[in-house]
Design a protein around this motif. Sequence first.
Motif, short mmCIF file in Angstrom:
data_model
loop_
_atom_site.label_atom_id
_atom_site.label_comp_id
_atom_site.label_asym_id
_atom_site.label_seq_id
_atom_site.Cartn_x
_atom_site.Cartn_y
_atom_site.Cartn_z
N GLY A 191 18.73 54.37 37.58
CA GLY A 191 17.85 54.63 38.72
C GLY A 191 16.80 53.59 38.97
N GLN A 192 16.80 52.48 38.22
CA GLN A 192 15.81 51.41 38.44
C GLN A 192 16.27 50.49 39.57
OE1 GLN A 192 12.93 51.44 36.98
NE2 GLN A 192 13.43 53.13 35.55
N THR A 193 15.28 49.96 40.29
CA THR A 193 15.56 49.10 41.44
C THR A 193 15.33 47.64 41.06
OG1 THR A 193 14.85 50.85 42.94
CG2 THR A 193 14.96 48.63 43.85
N SER A 194 16.18 46.76 41.58
CA SER A 194 16.07 45.32 41.30
C SER A 194 14.78 44.77 41.88
CB SER A 194 17.26 44.57 41.88
OG SER A 194 17.31 44.73 43.29
N THR A 195 14.34 43.66 41.30
CA THR A 195 13.07 43.06 41.74
C THR A 195 13.27 41.79 42.56
OG1 THR A 195 12.92 41.90 39.62
CG2 THR A 195 11.79 44.02 39.80
N THR A 196 14.40 41.09 42.38
CA THR A 196 14.64 39.87 43.17
C THR A 196 16.02 39.91 43.79
OG1 THR A 196 15.54 38.59 41.31
CG2 THR A 196 13.15 38.54 41.62
N TRP A 197 16.14 39.23 44.94
CA TRP A 197 17.41 39.14 45.70
C TRP A 197 17.50 37.70 46.17
CZ3 TRP A 197 21.01 43.04 47.12
CH2 TRP A 197 21.91 42.69 48.11
N SER A 198 18.35 36.88 45.52
CA SER A 198 18.32 35.42 45.74
C SER A 198 19.68 34.89 46.17
CB SER A 198 17.88 34.70 44.46
OG SER A 198 16.66 35.22 43.98
N PRO A 199 19.89 34.65 47.47
CA PRO A 199 21.13 33.99 47.91
C PRO A 199 21.21 32.57 47.35
CG PRO A 199 20.01 35.04 49.75
CD PRO A 199 19.04 35.04 48.59
N THR A 228 24.97 36.05 45.80
CA THR A 228 23.60 36.58 45.77
C THR A 228 23.31 37.03 44.35
OG1 THR A 228 23.68 37.31 48.07
CG2 THR A 228 22.02 38.32 46.65
N VAL A 229 22.28 36.46 43.75
CA VAL A 229 21.89 36.82 42.39
C VAL A 229 20.81 37.89 42.47
CG1 VAL A 229 20.89 36.03 40.21
CG2 VAL A 229 22.50 34.56 41.48
N VAL A 230 21.11 39.04 41.88
CA VAL A 230 20.19 40.17 41.88
C VAL A 230 19.66 40.33 40.45
CG1 VAL A 230 19.93 42.64 42.31
CG2 VAL A 230 21.48 41.27 43.73
N THR A 231 18.34 40.39 40.31
CA THR A 231 17.72 40.46 38.99
C THR A 231 16.86 41.70 38.86
OG1 THR A 231 17.64 38.04 38.96
CG2 THR A 231 16.33 39.18 37.31
N PHE A 232 16.95 42.33 37.69
CA PHE A 232 16.10 43.49 37.39
C PHE A 232 14.93 43.03 36.52
CE2 PHE A 232 20.04 45.32 38.70
CZ PHE A 232 19.71 46.55 39.27
N ARG A 274 18.92 42.61 33.21
CA ARG A 274 20.28 42.52 33.77
C ARG A 274 20.26 41.72 35.06
NH1 ARG A 274 25.25 45.40 33.61
NH2 ARG A 274 26.69 44.06 34.77
N GLN A 275 21.28 40.90 35.23
CA GLN A 275 21.48 40.16 36.47
C GLN A 275 22.88 40.46 37.00
OE1 GLN A 275 20.76 35.95 35.80
NE2 GLN A 275 18.71 36.11 36.67
N LEU A 276 23.01 40.47 38.33
CA LEU A 276 24.30 40.63 39.01
C LEU A 276 24.52 39.43 39.93
CD1 LEU A 276 24.07 44.38 40.15
CD2 LEU A 276 25.16 43.50 38.07
N ALA A 277 25.75 38.94 39.99
CA ALA A 277 26.12 37.90 40.96
C ALA A 277 27.06 38.53 41.97
CB ALA A 277 26.78 36.72 40.26
N LEU A 278 26.59 38.78 43.17
CA LEU A 278 27.33 39.50 44.20
C LEU A 278 27.93 38.54 45.22
CD1 LEU A 278 24.78 42.37 44.94
CD2 LEU A 278 26.64 42.35 43.25
N GLN A 279 29.14 38.82 45.66
CA GLN A 279 29.74 38.11 46.78
C GLN A 279 29.14 38.65 48.08
OE1 GLN A 279 33.91 38.97 45.69
NE2 GLN A 279 34.20 36.76 45.55
#
Length: 583
Positions: free
Chosen positions: A439-447, A456-460, A482-487
């Motif tokens: 239930g935690q929300t990411s803090t950064t959204w970096s194309p 897009t790199v999403v970082t918590f 945790r980081q996610l790399a999204l298409q």
Amino acid sequence: MSVQPQPWPDPDPEIAAAIRGMYSGRREVPLAVRFRDRFGELFADDQFAVAFGQRGKPGWSPGRLALVTVLQKAENLTDRQAAEAVRTSLTWKYALGLDLKDPGFDHSVLSEFRSRVVTHGLEEKVLDLLLAELVRQGLLETGGKQRTDSTHVISAVRDLSQLDLAGEAVRAALEALVCAAPHWVEQVIDVPSWSRRYGDRIPGWHTPASQAKRARLALALDFGRDGFALLTAVHASTSPAWLRELPAVQVLRCVLVQSYTRTLSGSGREVVKRREAKVDGLPPGHRRLTSPYDTDARRSVKGDTMWNGFKIHISETCQAPEPAAVGNNAGPGQGGHSRVPRPNLVTNVTTTDATVPDNAMLDPIHQVLQRRRLLPGDHYLDSGYASAELIVGSLKRFGVALVIPMLDDQSRQGRAKEGFATHDFRIDWPGRQAVCPAGQTSTTWSPCLQAGVAKTVVTFSTRDCGPCPLRPKCTTSKLGRRQLALQPQEMHEALQGARAQQETKEWKHNYALRAGVEGTIHQATAVTGIRRARYHGLRKTHLDHVYSAVALNLIRLDAWWNGHPLDRTRTSHLTRLELSLAA
């Protein structure tokens, strides 16, 4: 050689009467006769006229040579055997419109025909003509289902080690130079000593194990020094400039560059060394020559298969067997009704060098099918063609839905099948944030761009991930987050949707239709020998594959016209009897 396009003669009445007598009753007429009766003058001379001159000695009909080449592939004959069949086979004479006394042609005419077809870019003409006629007859149409798969093709040259390649490159250049300028060669090299080393083909090096490494290194350096010496002589100001333009000389230059380094020592002496991959680097695989005699062949690996040569992609129509068929689906002699479905027909063959990945060829395949107006509605492929970009792009550009198994999530969690993978996170695209399973929300959204691909790199936050009790299932990062790399959104959603769908029973049952293309590859290998190239070069190999595809289509059409059911493997004689009665 000149060609004046002429209509094909009608079958000789005497030959036609003999064939009617031999194949009367329930005997099935041969493929060549059936082709002429069904298609007539399908490969007209004017379709190939651009490859032949208007003046000079009259040549054989190019349209009939095309048919001879197709029949040659259908019966897997050599050029000599095909030329002999033209002289002696009544069925071939019937198809070609020849009389009994026609002497045919010398077998070398077939080689010249292929060379002219390739030179003028007419490799796919026969397949285009056949498919257009099948569309006109209602046997093919746009939409529907098709399947595609690839297989390896072994080149028509000897497989060489790097040592043998260097020696053969020097030998091939020498042979070309001796043919082009023998007097120049005898002035720049010691002919007797070079003849002892390069007079015959390089046999490979077989020495005792204790001496092998040192002996191979010494021989490799000898080949390198000889090659560089020969190139230096060719590029000398006193040598004819045209010598350096010989193809074999250009090949030698490329082989030396990819195999050796040449430097100057402190004393100014030239030092030739073998190129080491870790120290000096190597050319990429798609540029690395593997033979001086076929510069298009490349070495590749797929699974546990290693080969030197090419790759062929085969596309064909496919449909599940129907309980009954009416009208155009009915085979001849069935009273308008038949349980034999329309045959699966090859709609395209594409030939590449062995290093080209499968997914790089999907768009070109769709472009060719679009040109032929044979684009499928559903295209069945294996995971080698899979990518989110292709799923979205094929539907958007061509209106083709890919039925394809996507690879699993390649993150650590996805590979281990435990913990939280990307699909476990809820992505809020408008809000530009992600929500984790806790239930935690990411803090950064970096194309950004990763390896040239938009991501897009999403970082918590570390404050959220650090105390989280689910952290061991989510990340082991030293940063504690945790980081996610999204298409891009469209591709991400298409990828996640495809992965979820392929887990359902309905999708798996539907995807089973793709397996039939393996049988097509087996038939093409067994009947036409496509897994071994007959000729040197990519374009001639592709020409061979196109004529093989036409031959396969005619074989399948002939079986359908005769009411034969689709063959099945591993069936008992009783089951075959049941199938024949049902048909």
